[in-house]
Enzyme design. Structure first.
Site, PDB file in Angstrom:
ATOM      1  N   LYS A  29       0.836  -1.210   0.000  1.00 14.41           N
ATOM      2  CA  LYS A  29       0.000   0.000   0.000  1.00 14.41           C
ATOM      3  C   LYS A  29       0.870   1.259   0.000  1.00 14.41           C
ATOM      4  O   LYS A  29       0.640   2.189  -0.769  1.00 14.41           O
ATOM      5  CB  LYS A  29      -0.930  -0.020   1.228  1.00 14.41           C
ATOM      6  CG  LYS A  29      -2.041  -1.059   1.112  1.00 14.41           C
ATOM      7  CD  LYS A  29      -2.792  -1.287   2.418  1.00 14.41           C
ATOM      8  CE  LYS A  29      -3.816  -2.416   2.225  1.00 14.41           C
ATOM      9  NZ  LYS A  29      -4.508  -2.801   3.459  1.00 14.41           N
ATOM     10  N   ASP A  76     -10.824   3.204   4.193  1.00 17.40           N
ATOM     11  CA  ASP A  76     -11.194   1.781   4.138  1.00 17.40           C
ATOM     12  C   ASP A  76     -12.709   1.627   4.029  1.00 17.40           C
ATOM     13  O   ASP A  76     -13.192   0.546   3.686  1.00 17.40           O
ATOM     14  CB  ASP A  76     -10.706   1.071   5.411  1.00 17.40           C
ATOM     15  CG  ASP A  76      -9.496   0.194   5.161  1.00 17.40           C
ATOM     16  OD1 ASP A  76      -9.269  -0.166   3.985  1.00 17.40           O
ATOM     17  OD2 ASP A  76      -8.784  -0.137   6.126  1.00 17.40           O
ATOM     18  N   GLN A 125      -4.355  -1.074   9.812  1.00 10.98           N
ATOM     19  CA  GLN A 125      -4.360  -2.423   9.233  1.00 10.98           C
ATOM     20  C   GLN A 125      -4.980  -3.429  10.212  1.00 10.98           C
ATOM     21  O   GLN A 125      -4.597  -3.482  11.375  1.00 10.98           O
ATOM     22  CB  GLN A 125      -2.925  -2.842   8.875  1.00 10.98           C
ATOM     23  CG  GLN A 125      -2.815  -4.178   8.164  1.00 10.98           C
ATOM     24  CD  GLN A 125      -3.454  -4.175   6.775  1.00 10.98           C
ATOM     25  OE1 GLN A 125      -3.323  -3.204   6.027  1.00 10.98           O
ATOM     26  NE2 GLN A 125      -4.157  -5.240   6.445  1.00 10.98           N
TER      27      GLN A 125
END
Ligand code: NAP
Length: 284
Positions: A54, A121, A98
Protein backbone atom coordinates in the site's frame (compact mmCIF):
# COMPACT_ATOMS: atom_id res chain seq x y z
CA UNK A 1 -15.87 -22.47 -23.39
CA UNK A 2 -12.69 -20.94 -22.04
CA UNK A 3 -13.34 -17.91 -19.92
CA UNK A 4 -11.80 -14.54 -20.66
CA UNK A 5 -9.34 -13.58 -17.96
CA UNK A 6 -10.22 -10.41 -16.05
CA UNK A 7 -6.73 -9.14 -15.42
CA UNK A 8 -6.58 -7.20 -12.14
CA UNK A 9 -2.94 -6.28 -12.69
CA UNK A 10 -3.57 -4.69 -16.10
CA UNK A 11 -6.73 -2.91 -14.94
CA UNK A 12 -4.90 -1.65 -11.84
CA UNK A 13 -2.09 -0.31 -13.99
CA UNK A 14 -4.56 1.69 -16.07
CA UNK A 15 -6.50 3.03 -13.10
CA UNK A 16 -3.36 3.84 -11.08
CA UNK A 17 -1.92 5.81 -14.01
CA UNK A 18 -5.13 7.88 -14.05
CA UNK A 19 -4.94 8.38 -10.28
CA UNK A 20 -1.32 9.52 -10.72
CA UNK A 21 -2.47 12.11 -13.29
CA UNK A 22 -5.26 13.34 -11.02
CA UNK A 23 -2.77 13.58 -8.15
CA UNK A 24 -0.49 15.77 -10.29
CA UNK A 25 -3.47 17.90 -11.30
CA UNK A 26 -4.39 18.42 -7.63
CA UNK A 27 -0.79 19.32 -6.85
CA UNK A 28 -0.73 21.90 -9.62
CA UNK A 29 -4.15 23.29 -8.72
CA UNK A 30 -3.65 23.76 -4.97
CA UNK A 31 -0.10 22.72 -4.23
CA UNK A 32 -1.09 19.67 -2.16
CA UNK A 33 -0.86 15.93 -2.65
CA UNK A 34 -3.36 13.37 -1.34
CA UNK A 35 -1.83 11.88 1.83
CA UNK A 36 -2.38 8.42 3.29
CA UNK A 37 -1.34 7.34 6.79
CA UNK A 38 -1.05 3.62 7.49
CA UNK A 39 -0.85 2.29 11.04
CA UNK A 40 0.34 -1.26 11.66
CA UNK A 41 0.27 -2.76 15.14
CA UNK A 42 2.03 -6.09 15.75
CA UNK A 43 4.04 -8.54 13.68
CA UNK A 44 1.50 -10.35 11.51
CA UNK A 45 3.61 -11.20 8.42
CA UNK A 46 0.70 -11.02 5.96
CA UNK A 47 -0.32 -7.59 7.28
CA UNK A 48 3.27 -6.38 6.94
CA UNK A 49 3.25 -7.41 3.25
CA UNK A 50 -0.12 -5.70 2.57
CA UNK A 51 1.03 -2.51 4.25
CA UNK A 52 4.28 -2.47 2.32
CA UNK A 53 2.39 -2.79 -0.97
CA UNK A 54 0.00 0.00 0.00
CA UNK A 55 2.77 2.43 0.94
CA UNK A 56 4.81 1.52 -2.17
CA UNK A 57 1.79 2.13 -4.42
CA UNK A 58 1.32 5.59 -2.89
CA UNK A 59 4.95 6.45 -3.51
CA UNK A 60 4.90 5.16 -7.07
CA UNK A 61 1.90 7.28 -8.05
CA UNK A 62 2.92 10.50 -6.31
CA UNK A 63 0.70 10.35 -3.22
CA UNK A 64 2.19 11.39 0.12
CA UNK A 65 2.32 8.48 2.59
CA UNK A 66 3.16 8.02 6.24
CA UNK A 67 3.76 4.60 7.77
CA UNK A 68 3.64 4.09 11.53
CA UNK A 69 4.53 0.71 13.00
CA UNK A 70 3.93 -0.22 16.63
CA UNK A 71 4.81 -3.34 18.57
CA UNK A 72 2.06 -5.83 19.42
CA UNK A 73 1.89 -4.81 23.09
CA UNK A 74 1.10 -1.16 22.25
CA UNK A 75 -1.75 0.19 24.37
CA UNK A 76 -5.11 0.89 22.72
CA UNK A 77 -4.93 4.45 24.10
CA UNK A 78 -1.73 5.13 22.17
CA UNK A 79 -3.28 3.91 18.90
CA UNK A 80 -6.30 6.14 19.55
CA UNK A 81 -3.97 9.09 20.26
CA UNK A 82 -2.16 8.50 16.96
CA UNK A 83 -5.47 8.36 15.09
CA UNK A 84 -6.51 11.65 16.73
CA UNK A 85 -3.21 13.24 15.69
CA UNK A 86 -3.62 12.05 12.10
CA UNK A 87 -7.23 13.30 12.08
CA UNK A 88 -5.83 16.76 12.83
CA UNK A 89 -2.93 16.52 10.35
CA UNK A 90 -3.72 18.65 7.27
CA UNK A 91 -1.27 16.66 5.09
CA UNK A 92 -3.21 13.43 5.71
CA UNK A 93 -6.50 12.77 3.93
CA UNK A 94 -6.79 9.02 4.43
CA UNK A 95 -6.12 6.92 7.54
CA UNK A 96 -5.87 3.16 7.41
CA UNK A 97 -5.37 1.01 10.48
CA UNK A 98 -4.36 -2.42 9.23
CA UNK A 99 -6.58 -5.26 10.51
CA UNK A 100 -6.44 -7.55 12.38
CA UNK A 101 -5.34 -5.67 15.49
CA UNK A 102 -3.91 -7.46 18.54
CA UNK A 103 -6.68 -8.87 20.76
CA UNK A 104 -6.44 -6.19 23.46
CA UNK A 105 -7.32 -3.44 20.96
CA UNK A 106 -10.99 -3.01 20.05
CA UNK A 107 -11.11 -2.60 16.24
CA UNK A 108 -14.54 -0.94 16.38
CA UNK A 109 -13.25 1.69 18.78
CA UNK A 110 -10.29 2.41 16.52
CA UNK A 111 -12.42 2.59 13.36
CA UNK A 112 -14.89 4.89 15.13
CA UNK A 113 -12.02 7.19 16.12
CA UNK A 114 -11.04 7.86 12.49
CA UNK A 115 -12.46 11.09 11.07
CA UNK A 116 -15.17 9.72 8.70
CA UNK A 117 -13.89 12.03 5.97
CA UNK A 118 -10.52 10.20 6.20
CA UNK A 119 -11.95 6.67 6.52
CA UNK A 120 -10.51 5.43 3.22
CA UNK A 121 -11.19 1.78 4.14
CA UNK A 122 -14.90 2.61 4.33
CA UNK A 123 -15.29 0.50 7.48
CA UNK A 124 -17.02 3.03 9.74
CA UNK A 125 -20.67 2.80 10.73
CA UNK A 126 -21.23 6.05 8.83
CA UNK A 127 -19.68 4.65 5.65
CA UNK A 128 -21.80 1.49 6.02
CA UNK A 129 -24.91 3.64 6.45
CA UNK A 130 -24.04 5.76 3.42
CA UNK A 131 -23.61 2.63 1.33
CA UNK A 132 -26.83 1.07 2.59
CA UNK A 133 -28.87 4.19 1.91
CA UNK A 134 -27.16 4.92 -1.41
CA UNK A 135 -25.64 8.21 -0.21
CA UNK A 136 -22.25 9.24 -1.57
CA UNK A 137 -19.29 8.24 0.59
CA UNK A 138 -16.12 6.19 0.78
CA UNK A 139 -16.79 2.55 -0.15
CA UNK A 140 -14.76 -0.43 1.13
CA UNK A 141 -11.82 -1.02 -1.19
CA UNK A 142 -12.13 -4.74 -1.95
CA UNK A 143 -15.82 -4.75 -3.00
CA UNK A 144 -15.25 -1.53 -4.94
CA UNK A 145 -12.36 -3.22 -6.76
CA UNK A 146 -14.60 -6.20 -7.56
CA UNK A 147 -17.16 -3.83 -9.09
CA UNK A 148 -14.47 -2.32 -11.33
CA UNK A 149 -13.40 -5.80 -12.40
CA UNK A 150 -17.00 -6.68 -13.29
CA UNK A 151 -17.45 -3.34 -15.11
CA UNK A 152 -14.33 -4.10 -17.16
CA UNK A 153 -16.13 -7.03 -18.80
CA UNK A 154 -18.52 -4.53 -20.42
CA UNK A 155 -21.49 -6.54 -19.14
CA UNK A 156 -24.33 -4.61 -17.54
CA UNK A 157 -25.45 -5.83 -14.13
CA UNK A 158 -29.02 -4.62 -14.60
CA UNK A 159 -31.37 -7.54 -14.20
CA UNK A 160 -28.56 -10.04 -13.67
CA UNK A 161 -28.53 -12.51 -10.82
CA UNK A 162 -25.46 -12.07 -8.61
CA UNK A 163 -24.51 -14.51 -5.87
CA UNK A 164 -22.11 -13.34 -3.17
CA UNK A 165 -20.57 -16.06 -1.02
CA UNK A 166 -19.58 -14.56 2.32
CA UNK A 167 -21.22 -11.92 4.48
CA UNK A 168 -18.37 -10.18 6.32
CA UNK A 169 -18.76 -6.48 7.06
CA UNK A 170 -15.65 -5.71 5.02
CA UNK A 171 -16.27 -7.79 1.88
CA UNK A 172 -19.48 -9.83 1.53
CA UNK A 173 -22.08 -7.38 2.82
CA UNK A 174 -20.76 -4.23 1.08
CA UNK A 175 -20.27 -6.31 -2.09
CA UNK A 176 -23.93 -7.34 -2.03
CA UNK A 177 -25.02 -3.72 -1.53
CA UNK A 178 -22.87 -2.45 -4.42
CA UNK A 179 -24.30 -5.13 -6.71
CA UNK A 180 -27.81 -4.21 -5.59
CA UNK A 181 -27.08 -0.56 -6.34
CA UNK A 182 -26.02 -1.61 -9.83
CA UNK A 183 -29.48 -3.18 -10.28
CA UNK A 184 -28.48 -6.82 -9.94
CA UNK A 185 -30.74 -9.25 -8.12
CA UNK A 186 -28.57 -10.38 -5.25
CA UNK A 187 -28.36 -13.57 -3.21
CA UNK A 188 -25.98 -13.71 -0.24
CA UNK A 189 -24.72 -17.14 0.87
CA UNK A 190 -22.79 -17.95 4.04
CA UNK A 191 -21.66 -20.82 6.23
CA UNK A 192 -25.25 -21.77 7.09
CA UNK A 193 -26.33 -21.98 3.43
CA UNK A 194 -27.09 -25.71 2.98
CA UNK A 195 -26.31 -26.10 -0.72
CA UNK A 196 -24.23 -23.37 -2.34
CA UNK A 197 -24.52 -24.90 -5.79
CA UNK A 198 -28.31 -24.45 -5.87
CA UNK A 199 -27.68 -20.71 -5.80
CA UNK A 200 -24.44 -20.39 -7.76
CA UNK A 201 -25.75 -22.45 -10.70
CA UNK A 202 -28.37 -19.74 -11.28
CA UNK A 203 -25.88 -16.90 -11.03
CA UNK A 204 -24.80 -14.63 -13.86
CA UNK A 205 -22.17 -13.24 -11.47
CA UNK A 206 -20.47 -15.08 -8.61
CA UNK A 207 -18.31 -13.28 -6.06
CA UNK A 208 -16.55 -15.73 -3.74
CA UNK A 209 -15.30 -14.16 -0.47
CA UNK A 210 -14.97 -17.06 1.91
CA UNK A 211 -11.35 -17.91 2.67
CA UNK A 212 -11.67 -21.60 1.78
CA UNK A 213 -10.03 -23.26 -1.18
CA UNK A 214 -12.20 -24.89 -3.91
CA UNK A 215 -15.43 -23.48 -2.50
CA UNK A 216 -16.57 -22.89 -6.10
CA UNK A 217 -16.04 -25.75 -8.54
CA UNK A 218 -16.94 -26.09 -12.23
CA UNK A 219 -20.18 -27.99 -11.56
CA UNK A 220 -21.43 -25.01 -9.50
CA UNK A 221 -21.08 -22.44 -12.30
CA UNK A 222 -23.55 -21.49 -15.04
CA UNK A 223 -21.89 -21.41 -18.48
CA UNK A 224 -20.83 -17.87 -19.35
CA UNK A 225 -20.99 -16.50 -15.80
CA UNK A 226 -18.65 -13.81 -14.44
CA UNK A 227 -16.63 -15.28 -11.57
CA UNK A 228 -14.75 -13.00 -9.16
CA UNK A 229 -12.45 -14.68 -6.66
CA UNK A 230 -11.73 -12.62 -3.53
CA UNK A 231 -10.35 -15.48 -1.44
CA UNK A 232 -6.72 -15.67 -0.38
CA UNK A 233 -5.65 -19.11 0.74
CA UNK A 234 -2.59 -21.35 0.59
CA UNK A 235 -2.59 -24.72 -1.12
CA UNK A 236 -0.60 -27.79 0.04
CA UNK A 237 2.53 -26.41 -1.66
CA UNK A 238 2.09 -23.11 0.19
CA UNK A 239 1.12 -21.32 -3.03
CA UNK A 240 -1.40 -18.49 -2.90
CA UNK A 241 -4.82 -19.52 -4.27
CA UNK A 242 -8.39 -18.30 -4.14
CA UNK A 243 -11.79 -19.76 -3.25
CA UNK A 244 -12.47 -20.78 -6.84
CA UNK A 245 -11.08 -23.89 -8.53
CA UNK A 246 -9.60 -21.79 -11.34
CA UNK A 247 -8.44 -24.68 -13.54
CA UNK A 248 -11.93 -26.22 -13.66
CA UNK A 249 -14.11 -23.11 -13.56
CA UNK A 250 -12.32 -21.30 -16.42
CA UNK A 251 -13.72 -23.96 -18.81
CA UNK A 252 -17.30 -23.04 -17.87
CA UNK A 253 -17.30 -19.35 -16.95
CA UNK A 254 -17.43 -16.48 -19.43
CA UNK A 255 -15.05 -14.24 -17.43
CA UNK A 256 -12.89 -15.08 -14.46
CA UNK A 257 -10.31 -13.47 -12.15
CA UNK A 258 -7.19 -15.24 -10.92
CA UNK A 259 -5.48 -15.40 -7.56
CA UNK A 260 -2.95 -13.83 -7.47
CA UNK A 261 -3.44 -11.06 -10.04
CA UNK A 262 -7.15 -10.38 -9.68
CA UNK A 263 -8.84 -8.72 -6.72
CA UNK A 264 -5.67 -8.16 -4.64
CA UNK A 265 -4.09 -5.40 -6.78
CA UNK A 266 -7.51 -3.81 -7.25
CA UNK A 267 -7.96 -3.48 -3.48
CA UNK A 268 -4.80 -1.36 -3.32
CA UNK A 269 -5.83 0.62 -6.38
CA UNK A 270 -9.17 1.46 -4.76
CA UNK A 271 -7.32 2.56 -1.62
CA UNK A 272 -5.43 5.09 -3.75
CA UNK A 273 -8.69 6.13 -5.43
CA UNK A 274 -10.39 6.60 -2.05
CA UNK A 275 -7.44 8.64 -0.74
CA UNK A 276 -7.64 10.89 -3.79
CA UNK A 277 -11.43 11.18 -3.36
CA UNK A 278 -11.01 12.05 0.34
CA UNK A 279 -8.31 14.61 -0.47
CA UNK A 280 -10.45 16.28 -3.13
CA UNK A 281 -13.38 16.48 -0.70
CA UNK A 282 -11.25 17.81 2.18
CA UNK A 283 -9.29 20.29 0.08
CA UNK A 284 -12.31 21.50 -1.85
P1 NAP B 1 -14.41 -13.58 6.88
O1 NAP B 1 -14.68 -12.37 7.69
O2 NAP B 1 -13.79 -14.77 7.52
O3 NAP B 1 -15.78 -14.03 6.20
C1 NAP B 1 -15.89 -15.23 5.50
C2 NAP B 1 -17.32 -15.44 5.09
O4 NAP B 1 -17.39 -16.69 4.42
C3 NAP B 1 -18.28 -15.50 6.27
O5 NAP B 1 -19.41 -14.71 5.99
C4 NAP B 1 -18.63 -16.97 6.39
O6 NAP B 1 -19.97 -17.22 6.79
C5 NAP B 1 -18.49 -17.43 4.94
N1 NAP B 1 -18.22 -18.86 4.87
C6 NAP B 1 -17.35 -19.59 5.59
N2 NAP B 1 -17.40 -20.89 5.23
C7 NAP B 1 -18.33 -20.97 4.27
C8 NAP B 1 -18.87 -22.04 3.52
N3 NAP B 1 -18.43 -23.28 3.68
N4 NAP B 1 -19.83 -21.79 2.63
C9 NAP B 1 -20.28 -20.52 2.44
N5 NAP B 1 -19.83 -19.46 3.14
C10 NAP B 1 -18.86 -19.69 4.04
O7 NAP B 1 -13.47 -13.23 5.64
P2 NAP B 1 -13.39 -11.90 4.75
O8 NAP B 1 -12.60 -10.88 5.46
O9 NAP B 1 -14.71 -11.55 4.21
O10 NAP B 1 -12.46 -12.43 3.57
C11 NAP B 1 -12.85 -13.53 2.76
C12 NAP B 1 -11.65 -13.99 1.94
O11 NAP B 1 -11.24 -12.92 1.11
C13 NAP B 1 -10.41 -14.36 2.75
O12 NAP B 1 -9.72 -15.38 2.09
C14 NAP B 1 -9.59 -13.09 2.74
O13 NAP B 1 -8.21 -13.35 2.92
C15 NAP B 1 -9.87 -12.60 1.35
N6 NAP B 1 -9.71 -11.17 1.18
C16 NAP B 1 -8.99 -10.78 0.10
C17 NAP B 1 -8.82 -9.45 -0.12
C18 NAP B 1 -8.05 -9.00 -1.32
O14 NAP B 1 -7.71 -7.84 -1.44
N7 NAP B 1 -7.77 -9.89 -2.27
C19 NAP B 1 -9.36 -8.49 0.74
C20 NAP B 1 -10.11 -8.92 1.82
C21 NAP B 1 -10.28 -10.29 2.02
P3 NAP B 1 -20.51 -16.84 8.27
O15 NAP B 1 -20.76 -15.38 8.24
O16 NAP B 1 -21.74 -17.63 8.38
O17 NAP B 1 -19.43 -17.24 9.23
Amino acid sequence: MTAQLIDGVALSRQLRARIGEQTQALLQRIGRRPGLAVILVGDDPASAVYVRHKVAACEEFGLHSVFEKYEAATAEALVLDRVAALNADPTIHGILVQMPLPKHIDPQKVIAAIDPRKDVDGYSVLAAGQLTTGLPGLRPCTPLGCMKLIESTGQSLRGKHAVVIGRSNTVGKPMALLLLQANATVTVCHSATPDLGVHTRQADVIVAAVGRRSTVTADMVKPGAIVIDVGMNRNEQGKLCGDVDYAGVRDVAGWITRVPGGVGPMTITMLLANTLQAAEALLG
